[in-house]
Design an enzyme around this catalytic site. Structure first.
Site, PDB file in Angstrom:
ATOM      1  NE  ARG A  48      -2.502   0.670   3.622  1.00 43.93           N
ATOM      2  CZ  ARG A  48      -2.097   1.610   4.495  1.00 43.93           C
ATOM      3  NH1 ARG A  48      -2.132   2.880   4.156  1.00 43.93           N
ATOM      4  NH2 ARG A  48      -1.669   1.272   5.690  1.00 43.93           N
ATOM      5  CE1 TYR A 102     -13.677   7.866 -18.900  1.00 43.30           C
ATOM      6  CE2 TYR A 102     -12.714   8.255 -16.740  1.00 43.30           C
ATOM      7  CZ  TYR A 102     -13.422   7.446 -17.606  1.00 43.30           C
ATOM      8  OH  TYR A 102     -13.874   6.227 -17.201  1.00 43.30           O
ATOM      9  CG  ASP A 174      -6.387  11.839 -18.570  1.00 46.03           C
ATOM     10  OD1 ASP A 174      -5.572  11.133 -19.194  1.00 46.03           O
ATOM     11  OD2 ASP A 174      -7.488  11.420 -18.188  1.00 46.03           O
ATOM     12  CE  LYS A 199      -9.030   3.511 -21.048  1.00 45.54           C
ATOM     13  NZ  LYS A 199      -9.011   3.714 -19.601  1.00 45.54           N
TER      14      LYS A 199
END
Length: 388
Positions: A48, A102, A174, A199
């Site tokens: 984590r 987005y 982004d 992606k």
């Protein structure tokens, strides 16, 4: 060998590997442990905390590809987006957001920020005046996405970077649609680069991940929030992502080349009303795209004529898959109104210029002639359905 002099394919293939010191294997070994020693060690590792061997190494590859000092890997693109924004925004702060982003990011901002007491403004356009007019005394961040999803609009990176520095703001982008193969915003002064690594970095439609690249100082701030939110990625998926990124430059260059060819072909098609691709000379941002992009992405969108049913067209495709997500080696197509921007109201979509007949096309590595043949037979089927 100086890593700063390495070519892009060499960076993809070699930087960020975990050295196999025991068996001298050619690829990174996978460290699956979720529990590490804490006494007498240089690094206290914990999944984590984004610092297992595979996480740490892949962060270096991300950083070098984005021409940045440091990188982090997240469990999804939205984990990367949300953690980065929350690292620099708190109650009473304000963020300026580009008009077209987005849909998931838009939904996160409008649904979650009011709960945190964070203010936000969406720009009316993409010019310097549009962004500058939204800046307030409590503004801390400018957030943009270029090329935009799904209309492939281009925002001037250098302009945004200069505007942010003038007002002592943090600039975030982004960079998913371009990928670091086609665009490196840090070279134009942008502070933080965010990706849905699902992606182009993953590239095979089998990985869900996110990534962030920035300076050491900015990454530390993101890390401090990230370790509390818990958006880390399993080491097996980190290992798969590192493997996939070895061929990223080869894949993205092939996809970008195919996309430009398809955009030119679609632009001349009698059943297509409009094509959105920054590599077309007819695109309003073509010159700006040439200035800040190496190629023009493997993504494009196009709008069918009003009397052509987009569902019939897509369902008639035999090679191109009607599918969610994007950037795989296989070509896919979708309707933004039903997928990526479904969370927006009809009014919000109309304000962004997203029509029901708009289709987003993620171009793969297939042969161009095969893609054209598939589109032609789908167009014929749509026309026959219209006549019936």
């Amino acid at each position: 060998m100086k890593t700063s002099k390495l070519g892009i394919n060499t960076v993809c293939a070699h930087v960020g590997e975990v050295k196999d010191e025991q068996f001298k294997g050619a690829i990174s070994p996978l460290f699956m442990s979720s529990s590490y020693a804490y006494e007498d060690v240089a690094v206290k590792r914990y999944p984590r905390y984004f610092n297992t061997p595979n996480q740490e190494a892949l962060g270096k590859k991300i950083a070098m590809l984005e021409h940045s000092e440091a990188g982090m890997i997240f469990g999804s693109g939205m984990a990367a987006v949300s953690t980065s924004l929350l690292a620099f925004l708190q109650k009473g702060d304000h963020v300026v957001v580009q008009k077209t982003i987005y849909g998931g990011t838009y939904n996160f901002i409008v649904e979650e920020f009011p709960k945190y007491g964070i203010e936000f403004s969406f720009t009316d356009g993409f010019s310097e005046a549009d962004f500058a007019s939204e800046i307030k005394e409590n503004t801390k961040v400018i957030y943009l996405e270029t090329p935009s999803n799904p209309l492939m609009l281009i925002t001037d990176l250098e302009m945004i970077a200069n505007l942010a520095k003038k007002h002592n703001l943090v600039s975030m982008i982004d960079n998913t649609f371009a990928s670091p193969i086609n665009q490196t915003p840090a070279d134009f002064g942008i502070d933080i680069m965010i990706h849905s690594a699902t992606k182009y970095m993953g590239g095979h439609s089998d990985i869900c991940a996110g990534a962030v690249a920035a300076s050491e100082v900015h990454i530390m701030r993101i890390w401090n929030v990230g370790k509390n939110l818990g958006g880390s990625l399993s080491d097996y998926t980190v290992w798969l992502l590192e493997r996939s990124m070895k061929t990223m430059a080869l894949r993205v260059n092939a996809q970008s080349k195919n996309a430009k060819r398809m955009a030119k072909w679609l632009e001349k098609h009698p059943l297509v009303a409009k094509v959105y691709y920054p590599g077309l000379k007819s695109h309003p941002d073509y010159e700006l795209a040439k200035k800040q992009m190496k190629r023009f992405s493997g993504m494009l969108s196009f709008e069918l004529l009003p009397d052509i049913d987009p569902d019939v067209f897509m369902k008639s495709l035999q090679l191109v898959k009607q599918s969610m997500s994007l950037a795989g080696v296989e070509s896919t197509i979708l309707s933004p109104t039903k997928t990526s921007h479904a969370l927006l109201s009809a009014e919000e979509r109309a304000h962004q210029g997203i029509a029901d007949g708009l289709l987003r096309f993620s171009v793969g590595i297939e042969e161009k002639n095969d893609l054209i043949a598939d589109f032609e037979q789908a167009f014929e089927a749509a026309v026959k359905k219209q006549v019936v």
